[in-house]
Design a protein around this motif. Structure first.
Motif, PDB file in Angstrom:
ATOM      1  N   THR A 116      -2.207  -2.668   3.710  1.00  0.00           N
ATOM      2  CA  THR A 116      -1.341  -3.611   3.383  1.00  0.00           C
ATOM      3  C   THR A 116      -2.453  -5.173   3.611  1.00  0.00           C
ATOM      4  OG1 THR A 116       0.299  -2.345   4.091  1.00  0.00           O
ATOM      5  CG2 THR A 116       0.821  -4.800   4.172  1.00  0.00           C
ATOM      6  N   GLU A 158       0.907   6.210  -3.242  1.00  0.00           N
ATOM      7  CA  GLU A 158       0.540   5.533  -1.839  1.00  0.00           C
ATOM      8  C   GLU A 158      -0.916   5.636  -1.516  1.00  0.00           C
ATOM      9  OE1 GLU A 158       2.710   7.415   1.469  1.00  0.00           O
ATOM     10  OE2 GLU A 158       1.933   6.022   2.798  1.00  0.00           O
ATOM     11  N   ASN A 188       5.266  -3.474   4.566  1.00  0.00           N
ATOM     12  CA  ASN A 188       4.818  -1.981   4.805  1.00  0.00           C
ATOM     13  C   ASN A 188       5.845  -1.175   5.451  1.00  0.00           C
ATOM     14  OD1 ASN A 188       2.762  -0.061   4.599  1.00  0.00           O
ATOM     15  ND2 ASN A 188       2.547  -0.464   6.968  1.00  0.00           N
ATOM     16  N   SER A 240      -1.613   3.743   1.754  1.00  0.00           N
ATOM     17  CA  SER A 240      -1.744   3.697   3.126  1.00  0.00           C
ATOM     18  C   SER A 240      -3.157   4.160   3.807  1.00  0.00           C
ATOM     19  CB  SER A 240      -0.520   4.377   3.967  1.00  0.00           C
ATOM     20  OG  SER A 240       0.641   3.526   3.464  1.00  0.00           O
ATOM     21  N   ASP A 285       0.903  -1.140  -0.115  1.00  0.00           N
ATOM     22  CA  ASP A 285       0.114  -0.174  -0.018  1.00  0.00           C
ATOM     23  C   ASP A 285       0.905   1.344   0.063  1.00  0.00           C
ATOM     24  OD1 ASP A 285       0.825   0.683   2.800  1.00  0.00           O
ATOM     25  OD2 ASP A 285      -1.242   0.372   3.434  1.00  0.00           O
ATOM     26  N   ASP A 286       2.171   0.986   0.006  1.00  0.00           N
ATOM     27  CA  ASP A 286       2.924   2.195   0.110  1.00  0.00           C
ATOM     28  C   ASP A 286       3.396   2.802  -1.364  1.00  0.00           C
ATOM     29  OD1 ASP A 286       3.035   2.169   2.737  1.00  0.00           O
ATOM     30  OD2 ASP A 286       4.887   0.878   2.967  1.00  0.00           O
TER      31      ASP A 286
END
Ligand code: MN
Length: 257
Positions: free
Chosen positions: A109, A37, A95, A39, A8-9
Protein backbone atom coordinates in the motif's frame (compact mmCIF):
# COMPACT_ATOMS: atom_id res chain seq x y z
CA UNK A 1 -7.67 17.65 -9.13
CA UNK A 2 -6.90 14.36 -10.90
CA UNK A 3 -6.67 11.46 -8.47
CA UNK A 4 -5.15 8.11 -9.38
CA UNK A 5 -6.12 5.35 -6.96
CA UNK A 6 -4.40 2.04 -6.36
CA UNK A 7 -4.14 -0.52 -3.54
CA UNK A 8 -2.42 -3.79 -2.71
CA UNK A 9 -5.50 -5.82 -1.76
CA UNK A 10 -6.57 -5.99 -5.40
CA UNK A 11 -9.35 -4.68 -7.64
CA UNK A 12 -12.12 -6.48 -5.69
CA UNK A 13 -11.30 -4.91 -2.31
CA UNK A 14 -14.13 -2.98 -0.59
CA UNK A 15 -11.44 -0.60 0.72
CA UNK A 16 -10.64 0.42 -2.87
CA UNK A 17 -14.32 1.06 -3.67
CA UNK A 18 -14.69 3.09 -0.47
CA UNK A 19 -11.63 5.26 -1.22
CA UNK A 20 -12.86 5.86 -4.75
CA UNK A 21 -16.24 7.05 -3.39
CA UNK A 22 -14.62 9.48 -0.94
CA UNK A 23 -12.02 10.74 -3.45
CA UNK A 24 -14.69 11.51 -6.08
CA UNK A 25 -15.70 14.53 -3.97
CA UNK A 26 -12.18 15.95 -4.40
CA UNK A 27 -11.73 15.56 -8.16
CA UNK A 28 -11.67 13.21 -11.13
CA UNK A 29 -10.80 9.65 -10.15
CA UNK A 30 -9.19 6.83 -12.12
CA UNK A 31 -8.43 3.43 -10.58
CA UNK A 32 -5.44 1.23 -11.51
CA UNK A 33 -5.30 -1.73 -9.13
CA UNK A 34 -3.63 -5.17 -9.07
CA UNK A 35 -5.76 -8.01 -10.47
CA UNK A 36 -4.87 -10.20 -7.46
CA UNK A 37 -3.82 -9.40 -3.91
CA UNK A 38 -0.30 -7.98 -3.58
CA UNK A 39 -0.14 -7.38 0.18
CA UNK A 40 3.36 -7.33 1.72
CA UNK A 41 4.98 -7.12 -1.71
CA UNK A 42 6.71 -3.90 -0.71
CA UNK A 43 8.05 -1.77 -3.54
CA UNK A 44 8.53 -4.62 -6.02
CA UNK A 45 8.22 -3.84 -9.72
CA UNK A 46 7.72 -6.21 -12.62
CA UNK A 47 10.66 -6.09 -14.99
CA UNK A 48 10.79 -9.62 -16.42
CA UNK A 49 7.46 -9.79 -18.26
CA UNK A 50 5.03 -7.36 -19.90
CA UNK A 51 2.12 -5.80 -18.05
CA UNK A 52 -1.47 -5.68 -19.23
CA UNK A 53 -4.06 -3.08 -18.30
CA UNK A 54 -7.62 -4.34 -18.67
CA UNK A 55 -10.98 -2.82 -17.88
CA UNK A 56 -12.05 -3.56 -14.32
CA UNK A 57 -14.46 -6.46 -13.77
CA UNK A 58 -15.81 -4.45 -10.81
CA UNK A 59 -18.20 -1.56 -11.35
CA UNK A 60 -17.19 1.64 -9.60
CA UNK A 61 -19.24 4.85 -9.73
CA UNK A 62 -20.33 5.74 -13.28
CA UNK A 63 -17.84 8.58 -13.63
CA UNK A 64 -14.88 6.48 -12.39
CA UNK A 65 -12.81 4.59 -14.96
CA UNK A 66 -11.13 1.54 -13.44
CA UNK A 67 -8.51 -0.91 -14.67
CA UNK A 68 -6.86 -4.06 -13.37
CA UNK A 69 -3.16 -4.65 -13.88
CA UNK A 70 -1.27 -7.96 -13.59
CA UNK A 71 1.39 -6.39 -11.43
CA UNK A 72 2.27 -4.84 -8.10
CA UNK A 73 0.98 -1.56 -6.60
CA UNK A 74 4.17 0.20 -7.77
CA UNK A 75 3.54 -1.18 -11.29
CA UNK A 76 -0.04 0.12 -11.18
CA UNK A 77 1.14 3.64 -10.30
CA UNK A 78 3.97 3.64 -12.85
CA UNK A 79 1.66 2.37 -15.59
CA UNK A 80 -1.35 4.44 -14.50
CA UNK A 81 0.58 7.69 -14.44
CA UNK A 82 2.06 6.84 -17.86
CA UNK A 83 -1.40 6.28 -19.36
CA UNK A 84 -3.01 9.16 -17.43
CA UNK A 85 -0.38 11.87 -17.52
CA UNK A 86 -2.63 14.35 -15.79
CA UNK A 87 -2.61 12.60 -12.39
CA UNK A 88 -1.89 15.14 -9.62
CA UNK A 89 -1.99 12.79 -6.66
CA UNK A 90 -1.96 9.06 -5.96
CA UNK A 91 -4.07 7.57 -3.17
CA UNK A 92 -3.29 3.98 -2.16
CA UNK A 93 -5.74 1.95 -0.08
CA UNK A 94 -7.78 1.81 1.94
CA UNK A 95 -5.75 -1.19 3.04
CA UNK A 96 -7.41 -3.94 5.05
CA UNK A 97 -4.81 -4.00 7.83
CA UNK A 98 -2.84 -1.16 9.37
CA UNK A 99 0.56 -0.09 8.05
CA UNK A 100 2.27 1.22 11.18
CA UNK A 101 5.90 1.35 12.28
CA UNK A 102 8.03 -1.35 10.74
CA UNK A 103 5.17 -2.62 8.59
CA UNK A 104 6.03 0.27 6.29
CA UNK A 105 9.05 -1.68 5.03
CA UNK A 106 6.83 -4.47 3.74
CA UNK A 107 3.75 -2.54 2.74
CA UNK A 108 2.53 -2.71 -0.85
CA UNK A 109 0.00 0.00 0.00
CA UNK A 110 2.72 2.45 1.00
CA UNK A 111 4.80 1.41 -2.04
CA UNK A 112 1.99 2.70 -4.28
CA UNK A 113 2.36 6.13 -2.65
CA UNK A 114 6.18 5.94 -2.73
CA UNK A 115 6.15 5.16 -6.45
CA UNK A 116 4.03 8.28 -6.99
CA UNK A 117 6.59 10.45 -5.20
CA UNK A 118 9.41 8.85 -7.23
CA UNK A 119 7.53 10.05 -10.30
CA UNK A 120 7.03 13.57 -8.96
CA UNK A 121 3.42 13.15 -7.82
CA UNK A 122 2.07 13.53 -4.29
CA UNK A 123 1.46 10.07 -2.72
CA UNK A 124 -0.84 9.19 0.16
CA UNK A 125 -1.27 5.71 1.69
CA UNK A 126 -4.41 4.91 3.71
CA UNK A 127 -4.92 1.86 5.95
CA UNK A 128 -7.14 0.61 8.76
CA UNK A 129 -6.78 -2.38 11.09
CA UNK A 130 -8.50 -5.63 10.26
CA UNK A 131 -9.80 -7.94 12.91
CA UNK A 132 -12.05 -10.95 12.62
CA UNK A 133 -14.48 -8.84 10.60
CA UNK A 134 -13.81 -6.71 7.56
CA UNK A 135 -13.40 -3.01 8.42
CA UNK A 136 -16.61 -0.96 8.38
CA UNK A 137 -15.56 1.29 5.49
CA UNK A 138 -18.90 3.07 5.26
CA UNK A 139 -18.67 4.47 8.78
CA UNK A 140 -15.00 5.35 8.21
CA UNK A 141 -15.66 7.43 5.08
CA UNK A 142 -16.30 10.81 6.83
CA UNK A 143 -12.96 10.42 8.64
CA UNK A 144 -11.18 9.51 5.40
CA UNK A 145 -12.64 12.64 3.84
CA UNK A 146 -11.53 14.75 6.81
CA UNK A 147 -7.95 13.43 6.62
CA UNK A 148 -7.77 13.94 2.85
CA UNK A 149 -8.98 17.53 3.24
CA UNK A 150 -6.13 18.20 5.65
CA UNK A 151 -3.39 16.52 3.62
CA UNK A 152 -4.43 17.52 0.10
CA UNK A 153 -4.59 21.19 1.11
CA UNK A 154 -1.07 21.14 2.56
CA UNK A 155 1.46 22.13 -0.13
CA UNK A 156 4.38 20.87 1.99
CA UNK A 157 3.03 17.37 2.47
CA UNK A 158 4.38 15.03 -0.14
CA UNK A 159 4.58 11.37 0.90
CA UNK A 160 2.09 10.64 3.66
CA UNK A 161 1.07 7.52 5.57
CA UNK A 162 -2.41 7.64 7.12
CA UNK A 163 -3.83 4.97 9.45
CA UNK A 164 -7.39 5.01 10.77
CA UNK A 165 -8.47 3.28 13.97
CA UNK A 166 -11.84 1.54 13.90
CA UNK A 167 -13.67 4.56 15.33
CA UNK A 168 -11.51 7.69 15.15
CA UNK A 169 -11.92 10.27 17.93
CA UNK A 170 -9.53 12.79 16.38
CA UNK A 171 -6.39 13.14 14.26
CA UNK A 172 -2.72 13.34 15.22
CA UNK A 173 0.45 14.16 13.28
CA UNK A 174 2.80 11.32 14.16
CA UNK A 175 6.24 9.85 13.51
CA UNK A 176 6.99 6.28 12.52
CA UNK A 177 7.39 3.85 15.42
CA UNK A 178 10.73 2.11 15.04
CA UNK A 179 10.84 -0.34 17.92
CA UNK A 180 12.02 -3.81 17.10
CA UNK A 181 9.51 -6.36 16.07
CA UNK A 182 9.47 -10.09 16.27
CA UNK A 183 9.36 -11.80 12.88
CA UNK A 184 7.97 -15.02 14.32
CA UNK A 185 7.93 -18.02 12.00
CA UNK A 186 5.19 -20.48 12.94
CA UNK A 187 5.63 -24.00 11.54
CA UNK A 188 2.69 -26.17 10.55
CA UNK A 189 1.77 -28.98 8.17
CA UNK A 190 -0.18 -28.83 4.91
CA UNK A 191 -2.88 -31.45 4.04
CA UNK A 192 -0.19 -33.67 2.50
CA UNK A 193 1.85 -33.63 5.69
CA UNK A 194 4.56 -31.38 4.29
CA UNK A 195 6.11 -28.80 6.62
CA UNK A 196 5.10 -25.24 5.87
CA UNK A 197 5.68 -21.91 7.60
CA UNK A 198 3.68 -18.77 8.38
CA UNK A 199 5.47 -15.46 8.79
CA UNK A 200 3.99 -13.11 11.37
CA UNK A 201 5.03 -9.71 12.67
CA UNK A 202 4.49 -8.78 16.32
CA UNK A 203 5.76 -5.51 17.86
CA UNK A 204 7.94 -6.28 20.91
CA UNK A 205 7.65 -2.99 22.81
CA UNK A 206 4.69 -0.85 23.82
CA UNK A 207 4.10 2.05 21.44
CA UNK A 208 5.87 5.30 22.31
CA UNK A 209 3.70 8.41 22.62
CA UNK A 210 3.71 10.49 19.46
CA UNK A 211 4.23 7.52 17.16
CA UNK A 212 1.83 6.15 14.57
CA UNK A 213 1.22 2.96 16.57
CA UNK A 214 0.48 4.98 19.71
CA UNK A 215 -2.06 7.17 17.89
CA UNK A 216 -4.04 4.30 16.41
CA UNK A 217 -3.94 2.30 19.66
CA UNK A 218 -5.41 5.36 21.37
CA UNK A 219 -8.20 5.90 18.85
CA UNK A 220 -6.66 8.67 16.75
CA UNK A 221 -6.20 8.83 13.00
CA UNK A 222 -2.43 8.82 12.51
CA UNK A 223 -0.91 11.04 9.81
CA UNK A 224 2.83 10.57 9.24
CA UNK A 225 4.78 12.68 6.76
CA UNK A 226 7.52 10.51 5.24
CA UNK A 227 10.50 11.00 2.95
CA UNK A 228 12.24 8.74 0.46
CA UNK A 229 15.76 9.75 1.52
CA UNK A 230 16.87 7.10 4.05
CA UNK A 231 20.25 8.74 4.71
CA UNK A 232 21.17 8.90 8.40
CA UNK A 233 22.34 12.55 8.42
CA UNK A 234 23.80 12.45 11.95
CA UNK A 235 25.78 9.31 11.22
CA UNK A 236 26.98 10.71 7.90
CA UNK A 237 28.34 13.88 9.51
CA UNK A 238 29.94 11.92 12.36
CA UNK A 239 31.55 9.43 9.99
CA UNK A 240 32.91 12.18 7.76
CA UNK A 241 34.42 13.77 10.86
CA UNK A 242 35.77 10.75 12.75
CA UNK A 243 36.63 8.40 9.89
CA UNK A 244 37.49 10.65 6.95
CA UNK A 245 38.23 9.06 3.63
CA UNK A 246 39.97 10.69 0.72
CA UNK A 247 40.02 10.13 -2.98
CA UNK A 248 43.61 10.94 -4.02
CA UNK A 249 43.53 12.45 -7.47
CA UNK A 250 46.43 10.33 -8.70
CA UNK A 251 45.25 6.88 -7.57
CA UNK A 252 41.50 7.22 -8.06
CA UNK A 253 40.96 4.77 -5.23
CA UNK A 254 40.07 4.89 -1.55
CA UNK A 255 42.92 5.72 0.79
CA UNK A 256 43.40 2.93 3.39
CA UNK A 257 42.47 4.05 6.90
MN1 MN B 1 -3.09 -5.24 1.79
Amino acid sequence: MNILITNDDGIYSPGLASLSRVASAFGKVMVFAPDVEQSSMGHAITASRPLYCKKSPVHFDDHVEAFRVNGTPADCVALGSHLWEKADVVLSGINIGSNLGNSMWHSGTLAGAKQAVLMGIKGIALSTPSGENEPDFKSLEPFVSEALQLVLADPDVNLTNINFPKKPRGMRWTRQAVQHYDGIVIPGKDPRGRAHYWFTIMPLDPAEEGTDRWAVENGFTSITPLRLDLTDEKKLLKSMDTRPVEWPEDSGSLKPL
